[in-house]
Design a protein around this motif. Structure first.
Motif, short mmCIF file in Angstrom:
data_model
loop_
_atom_site.label_atom_id
_atom_site.label_comp_id
_atom_site.label_asym_id
_atom_site.label_seq_id
_atom_site.Cartn_x
_atom_site.Cartn_y
_atom_site.Cartn_z
N LEU A 105 -30.74 23.78 -64.13
CA LEU A 105 -29.42 23.13 -64.11
C LEU A 105 -28.36 24.19 -63.85
CD1 LEU A 105 -29.78 20.75 -67.21
CD2 LEU A 105 -30.65 20.47 -64.88
N PHE A 106 -27.82 24.20 -62.63
CA PHE A 106 -26.85 25.21 -62.23
C PHE A 106 -25.42 24.68 -62.35
CE2 PHE A 106 -30.67 26.23 -59.77
CZ PHE A 106 -30.74 27.61 -59.88
N ASP A 107 -24.56 25.47 -62.97
CA ASP A 107 -23.13 25.26 -62.76
C ASP A 107 -22.86 25.61 -61.30
OD1 ASP A 107 -20.38 24.87 -63.31
OD2 ASP A 107 -20.13 27.02 -63.65
N PHE A 108 -21.73 25.16 -60.78
CA PHE A 108 -21.44 25.46 -59.38
C PHE A 108 -20.45 26.61 -59.22
CE2 PHE A 108 -18.76 24.93 -55.59
CZ PHE A 108 -19.73 25.16 -54.62
N ASP A 109 -19.22 26.39 -59.70
CA ASP A 109 -18.15 27.38 -59.51
C ASP A 109 -18.47 28.66 -60.27
OD1 ASP A 109 -16.01 25.82 -57.99
OD2 ASP A 109 -16.41 24.49 -59.68
N GLY A 110 -18.61 29.76 -59.54
CA GLY A 110 -18.88 31.04 -60.15
C GLY A 110 -20.34 31.35 -60.35
N VAL A 111 -21.21 30.37 -60.11
CA VAL A 111 -22.66 30.59 -60.24
C VAL A 111 -23.33 30.50 -58.87
CG1 VAL A 111 -24.81 29.69 -61.20
CG2 VAL A 111 -22.76 29.80 -62.62
N ILE A 112 -23.04 29.45 -58.13
CA ILE A 112 -23.59 29.28 -56.78
C ILE A 112 -22.70 29.98 -55.76
CG2 ILE A 112 -24.28 27.63 -55.01
CD1 ILE A 112 -26.05 27.58 -57.49
N SER A 142 -26.21 13.75 -69.78
CA SER A 142 -26.36 12.78 -68.69
C SER A 142 -27.38 13.26 -67.67
CB SER A 142 -25.00 12.54 -68.03
OG SER A 142 -25.12 11.66 -66.93
N ALA A 143 -27.38 14.57 -67.40
CA ALA A 143 -28.36 15.13 -66.45
C ALA A 143 -29.78 14.99 -67.00
CB ALA A 143 -28.04 16.60 -66.19
N GLU A 186 -30.88 12.80 -69.06
CA GLU A 186 -31.25 11.39 -68.99
C GLU A 186 -31.62 10.98 -67.57
OE1 GLU A 186 -29.42 7.00 -70.26
OE2 GLU A 186 -28.13 8.76 -70.22
N GLY A 187 -30.82 11.43 -66.61
CA GLY A 187 -31.10 11.08 -65.21
C GLY A 187 -32.37 11.69 -64.68
N LEU A 188 -32.72 12.86 -65.19
CA LEU A 188 -33.94 13.55 -64.75
C LEU A 188 -35.16 13.12 -65.56
CD1 LEU A 188 -32.38 17.11 -64.40
CD2 LEU A 188 -33.36 15.77 -62.51
N HIS A 189 -34.93 12.39 -66.65
CA HIS A 189 -36.02 11.93 -67.54
C HIS A 189 -36.78 13.11 -68.13
CE1 HIS A 189 -35.18 7.93 -65.97
NE2 HIS A 189 -35.40 8.38 -64.75
N ILE A 190 -36.02 14.10 -68.61
CA ILE A 190 -36.63 15.27 -69.23
C ILE A 190 -35.96 15.54 -70.58
CG2 ILE A 190 -37.31 16.33 -67.05
CD1 ILE A 190 -34.89 18.18 -67.30
N SER A 191 -36.61 16.36 -71.39
CA SER A 191 -36.09 16.77 -72.68
C SER A 191 -35.33 18.09 -72.54
CB SER A 191 -37.24 16.94 -73.68
OG SER A 191 -37.97 15.75 -73.82
N PRO A 192 -34.49 18.43 -73.52
CA PRO A 192 -33.74 19.70 -73.44
C PRO A 192 -34.63 20.92 -73.25
CG PRO A 192 -32.82 18.32 -75.17
CD PRO A 192 -34.06 17.62 -74.69
N HIS A 193 -35.82 20.93 -73.87
CA HIS A 193 -36.68 22.11 -73.75
C HIS A 193 -37.36 22.21 -72.39
CE1 HIS A 193 -39.81 19.12 -74.84
NE2 HIS A 193 -40.63 19.91 -74.17
#
Length: 288
Positions: A61-68, A205-206, A208-215
């Motif tokens: 999960l990438f932030d955009f501004d300043g990361v990409i 929200s991400a 949930e949308g990806l159907h994954i857990s935090p870990h």
């Protein structure tokens, strides 16, 4: 590099499960090398294989501004030049409240108008400032290491995702400009939620949308607001400061690196999961 408690990790290679004996062909003891040393080398391969089998990361999960892309400095510079045109400075300690989030914590328009002491014609000023911002950002390439990470994630079967407090139009426009848009599988932007970072809603929200857990995710952020949002969502975060945010306190991140080019993705993922991994260089690493 500060490291928080270990995190579930991901595959370095698609190596099939083998016994210790089955890995012996990978170890060639050099002339004069003691058998004991060869066994230690073999042990490192074996622990690497076990780590491979335990990796569970499914998405980056990438932030955009300043990361990409380094957009943070051009945006700040465009506002600073506007302030200076009226004879005022833009305090950095106020501006940092906007980094990684929206302008609800600091409104540069309202602050400038208070300094000037009378209403300003924002219908004339904002397009001019925006044009200056775009001229500065337009020259910015992807940051070092970004393309390698995106390619390696694809090769490893991971999802590449953008989770940003910026608008989707802003993010996708720049990704298309630098020909990175097709590398991303999923987006969550301020358009999709009621609250931006440091609120965790974007990350939740991400997930949930990806159907994954935090870990099963790793966050890449450059700001305290983004790192705090990831922490509140229960996701391990890697801090990659840019020219502006390296001045800020990023200690809440699980891991701090100067650049994505500093450490290959597979080594970084192992470093997250295995505290006993010693990284000697971007091409040399071993288990103690």
């Amino acid at each position: 590099m500060p490291l928080l408690p270990p995190r579930p990790h991901r595959n370095r290679t698609e190596m099939p499960s083998r016994s210790r004996k089955g890995l012996e062909h990978l170890v060639r003891a050099p002339p004069g090398c003691a058998l004991e040393q060869a066994h230690r080398i073999l042990g490192a391969f074996e622990r690497s294989r076990v780590a491979n089998e335990q990796m569970t990361i499914k998405a980056l999960l990438f932030d955009f501004d300043g990361v990409i892309i380094e957009t943070e400095t051009p945006i700040y510079r465009s506002w600073l030049e506007l302030y200076q045109s009226y004879g005022f400075d833009l305090p950095f300690d106020l501006w940092i409240l906007t980094i990684g989030t929206s302008e609800k914590f600091f409104d540069p328009k309202e602050y400038l108008q208070k300094q000037v002491g009378h209403p300003l014609d924002w219908d004339e000023i904002l397009p001019r400032r925006r044009a200056r911002e775009m001229s500065l950002v337009h020259n910015q390439p992807p940051l070092p290491g970004v393309l390698d990470y995106l390619k390696d994630a694809r090769r490893l079967g991971l999802k590449n995702c953008i989770v940003s407090s910026s608008s989707r139009a802003w993010v996708k426009g720049h990704l298309e400009r630098v020909e990175l848009l097709d590398y991303f599988d999923f987006f969550r932007n301020r358009d999709d939620v009621a609250h931006t970072k440091p609120d965790p809603e974007l990350f939740l929200s991400a997930l949930e949308g990806l159907h994954i857990s935090p870990h099963e995710a790793v966050v890449f952020e450059d700001s305290p607001n983004g790192i705090l949002a990831a922490k509140r969502a229960g996701i391990f975060s890697v801090a990659i400061p840019n020219d502006l945010t390296r001045l800020l306190n990023l200690d809440q991140a699980g891991l701090l690196i100067d650049s994505l080019a500093e450490m290959p993705l597979e080594v970084l993922l192992r470093k997250i999961e295995s505290p006993n991994l010693v990284v000697k260089s971007d091409q040399e690493w071993q288990f103690e």
